[in-house]
Design an enzyme around this catalytic site. Sequence first.
Site, mmCIF file in Angstrom:
data_model
loop_
_atom_site.group_PDB
_atom_site.id
_atom_site.type_symbol
_atom_site.label_atom_id
_atom_site.label_comp_id
_atom_site.label_asym_id
_atom_site.label_seq_id
_atom_site.Cartn_x
_atom_site.Cartn_y
_atom_site.Cartn_z
ATOM 1 C CB SER A 1 -11.726 -3.379 47.681
ATOM 2 O OG SER A 1 -12.454 -3.037 46.501
ATOM 3 C CD GLU B 1 -10.232 -8.242 43.092
ATOM 4 O OE1 GLU B 1 -11.359 -8.137 42.586
ATOM 5 O OE2 GLU B 1 -9.524 -7.265 43.370
#
Length: 542
Positions: free
Chosen positions: A43, A45
């Site tokens: 999440s 990234e």
Amino acid sequence: MQVTTSHQTALAQAEQPNHTVRHAVIAMLRELGMTRIFGNPGSTELPLFRDYPEDFSYELGLQEAVVVGMADGYAQATRQASFVNLHSAAGVGHAMANIFTAFKNRTPMIITAGQQARSLLQFDPFLHSRDAAELPKPYVKWSCEPARAEDVPQALARAYYIAMQEPRGPVFVSIPADDWDKPCEPITLRHVGFEARANPHTLSLIGDALDAARSPALVVGAAVDRGQAWDEVVALAERHQARVFVAPMSGRCSFPEDHPLFAGFLPAMRERMVELLGAHDAIFAVGAAAFTYHVEGAGPFIPAGSELFQLIEDPAIAAWAPVGTAAVGNIRLGVQELLARPHITQRQAPARKPTAPVPAAPAAGERMSVAFAMHTLASVRDPLSIIVEEAPSSRPTIQSYLPIFHSETFFTMCSGGLGHSMPAAVGVALAKPEKKVIAVIGDGSAMYAIQALWSAANLRLPITFVILKNRRYAALQDFSKVFGYRDGEKVEGTELPDINFVALAKGHGCDGMHVEDASQLALALQAAIAHPRPIVVEVEVA
């Protein structure tokens, strides 16, 4: 590598509205030629990949250790830093085994990891990384979590310069998820030289010793091939008619193994090394530690009456060498300076190392030996194909029966950590699409990173994976005697029955075949090497 940039390009980028950290980082990576990102997203990234540019690719690995192994193989084969994106603390934790290996391999790699938004960090949020920059230490050259979002591009540029500076290695930058959309000035890359020359006086001492020696020997390590010094080291050995040994635990081939001066591989045992080097009065470790040991030993580090010299790009390795004279600097430049010295009278060539006998085919009903399997593979493969190996218990046999003749055609791990070479083969194949890549992997090793098969299939890379299936952790069973086990005594946790690698291959999208009959092995390997897709050849060995 030297980096330059266009000031006009930077000004044009700065004039764009809403120029963000993401824009600056993507532009920097594009200018460095780092348009492949190796990752397994989480999440934190996701903001990096919004509006992902069409000229970039995302190389997906199904587990973070696989991701780093792929990036390691790619960076080694391209001689350029790779870019890795991991997920916060858990993802970095999964990746640590191959981060350790990348550090030991001296592989240049920029490892980034997501972090929760800065506004959340004071609340100990879910999936955040506390002390993020500390997590991968000590197996990165440098790490940071930038103090401000607008510092991220400069931190990544600094990371690149450090990763590429000899001794090369991985670096780490933690990036909070809300940094990517913050306004940011574009970064101007600088011209940086990454190679340093060794001290001329120390090199002169080494040259004088080689000239005066009665029977010199070279001990070559991975840094020779890593540092593009293969041809120079061959020329140096020929000039001095020096026998050439391979240093223990070397992850690359640094000398042609069919050369008349090739003397074989040193084991990681002090007493045995001293015995094998006993006939030589000047020992020159080139691109190698002096020396790497695996078991406790005693007695002298080098033979009586001999002198040890070293040329290494890593000052830390030079510092812990127990004896001898060490020059620190780029391997290729250092050997070139030794070759530039006045020519000396040629010595008589030493006796050539005897070749291993052709292994016998197994009797009816018996499994084939590893020697037979590797001799067969050597007879059918192109000598210019690339071998990526991770079969520790079989390595001495592989070294005898699957010789390597050319630079950049052999890769394994310098760390001893399993789970590197199967994904590394994927990275090497991405970097060298014109070459055939053959991965020789033990069955125990394969299970540390079996997800790499999916990446090979997804990328349609025609890799031949040869799995040596002996149904056990043979290295541990063989090594148990060092720790006092009796012959035949059970070593707990070392049996690996009932693993079906053909089924695992097909489950990951690869083709597969099982070979038990030694008479069918050559034809099976020929077919697998010619196969246009990734294929697993499961070979039953004794």
